[in-house]
Scaffold this active site. Sequence first.
Site, mmCIF file in Angstrom:
data_model
loop_
_atom_site.group_PDB
_atom_site.id
_atom_site.type_symbol
_atom_site.label_atom_id
_atom_site.label_comp_id
_atom_site.label_asym_id
_atom_site.label_seq_id
_atom_site.Cartn_x
_atom_site.Cartn_y
_atom_site.Cartn_z
ATOM 1 N N ASN A 85 0.823 -1.346 0.069
ATOM 2 C CA ASN A 85 0.060 -0.151 -0.199
ATOM 3 C C ASN A 85 0.844 1.154 0.168
ATOM 4 O O ASN A 85 0.357 2.362 0.518
ATOM 5 C CB ASN A 85 -0.962 -0.183 1.170
ATOM 6 C CG ASN A 85 -1.888 -1.171 1.107
ATOM 7 O OD1 ASN A 85 -1.988 -1.911 2.209
ATOM 8 N ND2 ASN A 85 -2.557 -1.450 0.127
ATOM 9 N N VAL A 92 1.853 6.972 0.764
ATOM 10 C CA VAL A 92 1.118 6.154 1.045
ATOM 11 C C VAL A 92 -0.458 5.958 0.423
ATOM 12 O O VAL A 92 -0.852 7.201 0.478
ATOM 13 C CB VAL A 92 0.785 6.191 2.651
ATOM 14 C CG1 VAL A 92 -0.339 5.089 3.177
ATOM 15 C CG2 VAL A 92 2.138 5.767 3.403
ATOM 16 N N CYS A 93 -0.848 4.768 -0.011
ATOM 17 C CA CYS A 93 -2.316 4.846 -0.371
ATOM 18 C C CYS A 93 -3.192 3.992 0.481
ATOM 19 O O CYS A 93 -3.044 2.747 0.213
ATOM 20 C CB CYS A 93 -2.092 4.326 -1.964
ATOM 21 S SG CYS A 93 -3.503 4.342 -2.850
ATOM 22 N N ILE A 94 -4.082 4.725 1.139
ATOM 23 C CA ILE A 94 -4.969 3.913 2.010
ATOM 24 C C ILE A 94 -6.365 4.795 1.886
ATOM 25 O O ILE A 94 -6.212 6.079 1.625
ATOM 26 C CB ILE A 94 -4.846 3.747 3.239
ATOM 27 C CG1 ILE A 94 -4.291 4.696 3.953
ATOM 28 C CG2 ILE A 94 -3.459 2.589 3.532
ATOM 29 C CD1 ILE A 94 -3.920 4.897 5.629
ATOM 30 N N HIS A 98 -7.866 9.526 0.876
ATOM 31 C CA HIS A 98 -8.560 9.919 -0.338
ATOM 32 C C HIS A 98 -9.373 10.939 -0.010
ATOM 33 O O HIS A 98 -10.317 10.499 0.819
ATOM 34 C CB HIS A 98 -9.015 8.675 -0.950
ATOM 35 C CG HIS A 98 -7.842 7.455 -1.300
ATOM 36 N ND1 HIS A 98 -8.133 6.261 -1.761
ATOM 37 C CD2 HIS A 98 -6.559 7.581 -1.609
ATOM 38 C CE1 HIS A 98 -6.925 5.569 -1.848
ATOM 39 N NE2 HIS A 98 -6.052 6.536 -1.730
#
Length: 230
Positions: A85, A92-94, A98
């Site tokens: 992730n 960080v991509c969670i 978003h």
Amino acid sequence: MSSEVPLMTLKSLQKEFKDLQKDSVEGCAVWLTDDSNLLEWQVGLFGPPETIFQGAYFKAILTFPLDYPFSPPCIKFISDIWHPNVYPNGTVCISILHPPTADEVSGELPSERWNPTRTVRTVLISIASMLNSPNINSPANVDAAVMYRKWNTNNDPAYVDRIKDLIEKNKTLADGDGVTIPLTLAEYTFKTKPIEEAPNMGDLNLDSDYDYDYNDSDCYYSDEEEYDDD
């Protein structure tokens, strides 16, 4: 670029920073990159004991937008990390990071995304949880997700070996920051003291808006970037 930071944003960040200095998140430490700039924090993230991340120390930059808390912050690792992730550039991509808009591609619900009631504390808790429990259904690093799945289902050692290499590599980073890495659950759950003495927030005059050099370009991953699997 130099941008004027709204007073509401500064007061919100001031309060959250002071709260985290008094009552930290397990396995995390935060401090300011520059005592005069509340828009950029540094984060120290420790690997939870009794997991493959035991003994790990990762360092990240937490950047806040000018309209925080209406828009989410961005967190980007500046130490090497290998995780499903986390994009190869460290971002960080969670879901919680978003914007709260519908996205048919990801399948995320707006309720899973950022909203103004969320805080830095909830972000840190999510990232600490993400470290050992990645979401491999929508990975930011496909290679890391494939490697994790092979370890999780077939005990392929490649993922664990890579994590062990990073743990050893980042020990010198921890030494440089003057931190002691927790190795037991008791140490990990103990409320972490600030790595550096917290600035006196009373010295920051918030009666007027401030001009800060703000650049959020590092918070976004470009498809043109290539995965570095060396």
